[in-house]
Design a protein around this motif. Structure first.
Motif, PDB file in Angstrom:
ATOM      1  N   GLU A  90       0.870  -1.189   0.000  1.00  0.00           N
ATOM      2  CA  GLU A  90       0.000   0.000   0.000  1.00  0.00           C
ATOM      3  C   GLU A  90       0.896   1.226   0.000  1.00  0.00           C
ATOM      4  O   GLU A  90       2.123   1.102   0.142  1.00  0.00           O
ATOM      5  CB  GLU A  90      -0.923  -0.021   1.225  1.00  0.00           C
ATOM      6  N   THR A 111       0.570   4.325   1.898  1.00  0.00           N
ATOM      7  CA  THR A 111       0.667   5.280   3.005  1.00  0.00           C
ATOM      8  C   THR A 111       1.992   5.184   3.754  1.00  0.00           C
ATOM      9  O   THR A 111       2.646   6.199   4.013  1.00  0.00           O
ATOM     10  CB  THR A 111      -0.500   5.050   3.982  1.00  0.00           C
ATOM     11  N   TYR A 114      -0.506  10.000  -5.509  1.00  0.00           N
ATOM     12  CA  TYR A 114       0.287   8.975  -6.196  1.00  0.00           C
ATOM     13  C   TYR A 114      -0.613   8.088  -7.033  1.00  0.00           C
ATOM     14  O   TYR A 114      -1.832   8.010  -6.822  1.00  0.00           O
ATOM     15  CB  TYR A 114       1.081   8.103  -5.211  1.00  0.00           C
ATOM     16  N   TYR A 122      -6.739  -8.641  -6.764  1.00  0.00           N
ATOM     17  CA  TYR A 122      -5.561  -9.090  -7.516  1.00  0.00           C
ATOM     18  C   TYR A 122      -4.333  -9.130  -6.618  1.00  0.00           C
ATOM     19  O   TYR A 122      -4.315  -8.559  -5.543  1.00  0.00           O
ATOM     20  CB  TYR A 122      -5.302  -8.130  -8.694  1.00  0.00           C
ATOM     21  N   HIS A 172      -2.361  -4.799  -7.641  1.00  0.00           N
ATOM     22  CA  HIS A 172      -3.418  -3.845  -7.983  1.00  0.00           C
ATOM     23  C   HIS A 172      -2.828  -2.445  -7.983  1.00  0.00           C
ATOM     24  O   HIS A 172      -1.690  -2.256  -7.525  1.00  0.00           O
ATOM     25  CB  HIS A 172      -4.602  -3.952  -7.008  1.00  0.00           C
ATOM     26  N   VAL A 195      -4.125   9.943  -2.095  1.00  0.00           N
ATOM     27  CA  VAL A 195      -3.528  11.187  -1.590  1.00  0.00           C
ATOM     28  C   VAL A 195      -3.135  10.975  -0.133  1.00  0.00           C
ATOM     29  O   VAL A 195      -3.730  10.137   0.566  1.00  0.00           O
ATOM     30  CB  VAL A 195      -4.498  12.398  -1.660  1.00  0.00           C
ATOM     31  N   ARG A 201     -11.791  -1.124   8.949  1.00  0.00           N
ATOM     32  CA  ARG A 201     -10.747  -1.090   7.925  1.00  0.00           C
ATOM     33  C   ARG A 201      -9.647  -2.101   8.243  1.00  0.00           C
ATOM     34  O   ARG A 201      -9.471  -2.514   9.376  1.00  0.00           O
ATOM     35  CB  ARG A 201     -10.155   0.301   7.718  1.00  0.00           C
ATOM     36  N   TYR A 251      -5.056   3.403  11.804  1.00  0.00           N
ATOM     37  CA  TYR A 251      -6.069   4.470  11.802  1.00  0.00           C
ATOM     38  C   TYR A 251      -6.416   5.002  13.189  1.00  0.00           C
ATOM     39  O   TYR A 251      -6.468   4.261  14.167  1.00  0.00           O
ATOM     40  CB  TYR A 251      -7.344   3.984  11.104  1.00  0.00           C
ATOM     41  N   GLY A 277     -12.662   2.696  -2.683  1.00  0.00           N
ATOM     42  CA  GLY A 277     -11.557   3.430  -2.072  1.00  0.00           C
ATOM     43  C   GLY A 277     -11.845   3.646  -0.616  1.00  0.00           C
ATOM     44  O   GLY A 277     -12.998   3.607  -0.183  1.00  0.00           O
ATOM     45  N   GLY A 299      -8.459   7.338   5.858  1.00  0.00           N
ATOM     46  CA  GLY A 299      -8.743   7.936   7.147  1.00  0.00           C
ATOM     47  C   GLY A 299      -7.511   8.574   7.735  1.00  0.00           C
ATOM     48  O   GLY A 299      -6.515   8.785   7.043  1.00  0.00           O
ATOM     49  N   TYR A 350      -4.275   8.799  10.417  1.00  0.00           N
ATOM     50  CA  TYR A 350      -3.291   7.895  11.028  1.00  0.00           C
ATOM     51  C   TYR A 350      -2.320   8.759  11.824  1.00  0.00           C
ATOM     52  O   TYR A 350      -1.154   8.910  11.495  1.00  0.00           O
ATOM     53  CB  TYR A 350      -2.581   7.060   9.959  1.00  0.00           C
ATOM     54  N   GLY A 370      -5.432  10.378   4.620  1.00  0.00           N
ATOM     55  CA  GLY A 370      -5.411  10.189   3.174  1.00  0.00           C
ATOM     56  C   GLY A 370      -6.377   9.103   2.759  1.00  0.00           C
ATOM     57  O   GLY A 370      -7.165   8.597   3.567  1.00  0.00           O
ATOM     58  N   CYS A 429      -7.422   4.432  -3.626  1.00  0.00           N
ATOM     59  CA  CYS A 429      -8.599   4.089  -4.428  1.00  0.00           C
ATOM     60  C   CYS A 429      -8.136   3.104  -5.505  1.00  0.00           C
ATOM     61  O   CYS A 429      -7.168   3.382  -6.228  1.00  0.00           O
ATOM     62  CB  CYS A 429      -9.101   5.411  -5.023  1.00  0.00           C
ATOM     63  N   ARG A 488     -10.876  -1.759  -9.478  1.00  0.00           N
ATOM     64  CA  ARG A 488     -12.256  -1.817  -8.962  1.00  0.00           C
ATOM     65  C   ARG A 488     -13.095  -0.664  -9.485  1.00  0.00           C
ATOM     66  O   ARG A 488     -14.275  -0.840  -9.775  1.00  0.00           O
ATOM     67  CB  ARG A 488     -12.240  -1.760  -7.448  1.00  0.00           C
TER      68      ARG A 488
END
Ligand code: HAM
Length: 427
Positions: A83, A85, A105, A120, A123, A128, A256, A261, A281, A284, A286, A302, A305, A309
């Motif tokens: 991911e 973040t 990004y 997948y 993915h 943001v 989540r 978070y 998407g 939240g 952090y 941030g 998304c 999907r």
């Protein structure tokens, strides 16, 4: 010798034209929208020290079961990014650009999941991150950005769900209470989830397993257990969403899948997709992550998304189709290809979008290629045109029979410009 043939690895996909044109349009639209809100592009490595991602939570599937970890040739433990973040936060801590720091990004992420439609092993996320702003109105800004981006594609079957995780202290108190509540009902939970009662009770609420969902319907809600201050923050966020005209639903079960978070969490789901993969998407706050990665206490928030999907939801709703290819001209040369070579390069230099046929094929087959290309105008060079230094322009979009005109080659740029201008006005 038998040659082995390869396919893309399981859970990954090749994205070819014209579908990739749609990807490009999606990214350009996103870049424009978040650019207007003051976010700059962040490009960060696709792999990091595994420790960067461990902060996402040892209790999460993403870290425990799905990470592509490896040892590089220098003996370092690395992981492909699951991911964006944690990488963004690591980059901020390393370079310390001024706050507030607003970045966006588009990047591939890797998770060893059971592949299915909308899920997948590689993915792609548009996202943001906003560091250094504590104000709950920033939560509203970020949520509205994602909402409006999805709406701008024409999607309608969307649902925004929001929740608050409170502070780590709120959460700690609540986790202890929830853990006791779950222990009293352990028998009714799915055995997979039962194991999490002591270690990660909140994750039990995140479960999609039917037995667990049924047994936890009446579970105490975190939103009712947070401090008065956390509650006020959350109300300010809800008020901002209402003010922005964004419909939303508070879902106390929204936990989540990642551990970092605090306060606001949110997801936007599509009713057009199956429940297991219907989150387009989410994100939240952090507020502790920067510190956990070695930086000074710095709030952050941030969203990410999923490109695949979002496009799947667009297909289901019949919106945001593949953009039509729109070449200005297609050069057909039935002499020896020299004119095509010269004219194609010349027109491209002048700013037209131009393609041509190859291999000295017949007029008929080159004209078919011109039609297929979607170009507005064919620039035709036959024996006559070649000997007189001319070309024939033919309008490929005119319905009522071919409209064509023979012109001197020296007039090509100005004539073509006028034709394109006219056909843009019409179509
Ligand atoms: P996430 O919910 O794990 O959050 O992923 C964000 C989005 O990426 C999901 O809503 C989904 O659309 C897509 N996605 C995730 N996994 C897959 C997969 N295996 N196949 C296809 N699509 C997938 C995050 O990653 C956080 N970093 C979001 C965030 C940013 N929170 C704060 N800032």
């Amino acid at each position: 010798m038998k040659v082995e043939r390869f396919s893309a690895p399981k859970g990954t996909r090749d994205v070819l034209p014209p579908e990739s044109d749609r990807w490009a349009e999606l990214v350009v639209g996103f870049a424009g929208q978040v650019g207007r809100a003051g976010y700059g592009l962040l490009v960060s490595p696709m792999f990091e020290d595994v420790g960067v991602f461990a902060r996402m939570g040892e209790g999460t599937d993403v870290v425990r079961k799905e990470m592509y970890e490896f040892e590089d040739r220098g003996g370092r433990r690395m992981a492909l990014r699951p991911e964006g973040t944690a990488s963004a936060v690591r980059a901020w801590v390393q370079h310390r650009p001024p706050l507030p720091w607003k970045v966006w990004y588009v990047a591939p992420n890797f998770r060893y999941e059971a592949p299915q439609a909308g899920r997948y092993r590689q993915h792609h996320q548009l996202g943001v991150e906003l560091l250094g702003v504590d104000d709950p109105d920033a939560d509203v800004e970020v949520i509205v950005l994602l909402w409006e981006f999805l709406c701008s594609l024409g999607l309608q079957d969307l649902e925004l769900v929001v929740n608050t995780m409170g502070t780590p202290e709120d959460r700690g108190r609540y986790a202890a209470r929830l853990s006791r509540w779950l222990a009293e009902r352990a028998e009714s939970l799915d055995p997979e989830d039962r194991q999490k009662i002591d270690t990660h009770p909140l994750r039990v609420l995140d479960s999609k397993r039917p037995a667990t969902v049924a047994a936890t319907r009446e579970a105490p809600a975190l939103v009712d257990a947070v401090s008065a201050e956390s509650r006020r923050r959350f109300e300010r966020v809800l008020e901002g969403l209402t003010g922005a005209g964004v419909p939303h639903r508070v879902d106390p079960r929204l936990v989540r899948g990642l551990d970092y978070y605090t306060h606001t969490t949110f997801e936007i789901r599509s009713a057009a997709l199956d429940a297991a993969q219907n989150t387009l998407g989410g994100g939240g706050r952090y507020d502790g992550l920067v510190e956990a990665l070695g930086g000074p206490p710095t709030p952050g928030l941030g969203f990410g998304c999923g490109v695949e999907r979002v496009l799947l939801a667009c297909d289901r709703e019949g919106v945001f189709p593949c953009p039509e290819r729109r070449l200005d001209a297609f050069v057909v040369d039935v002499v020896d290809g020299s004119a095509a070579r010269e004219i194609t390069l010349r027109l491209r230099k002048a700013g037209f979008s131009v393609d041509r046929a190859w291999g000295g094929r017949s007029m008929k087959s080159q004209m078919r290629a011109a039609d297929r290309s979607g170009a507005r105008v064919a620039v035709i060079v036959g024996e006559d045109e070649a000997s007189s230094g001319e070309v024939t322009l033919r309008d490929l979009r005119s319905d009522g029979g071919a409209v064509q005109k023979r012109i001197a080659r020296s007039e090509l740029e100005s004539e073509l410009g006028a034709w394109i201008g006219r056909s843009r006005e019409v179509g």
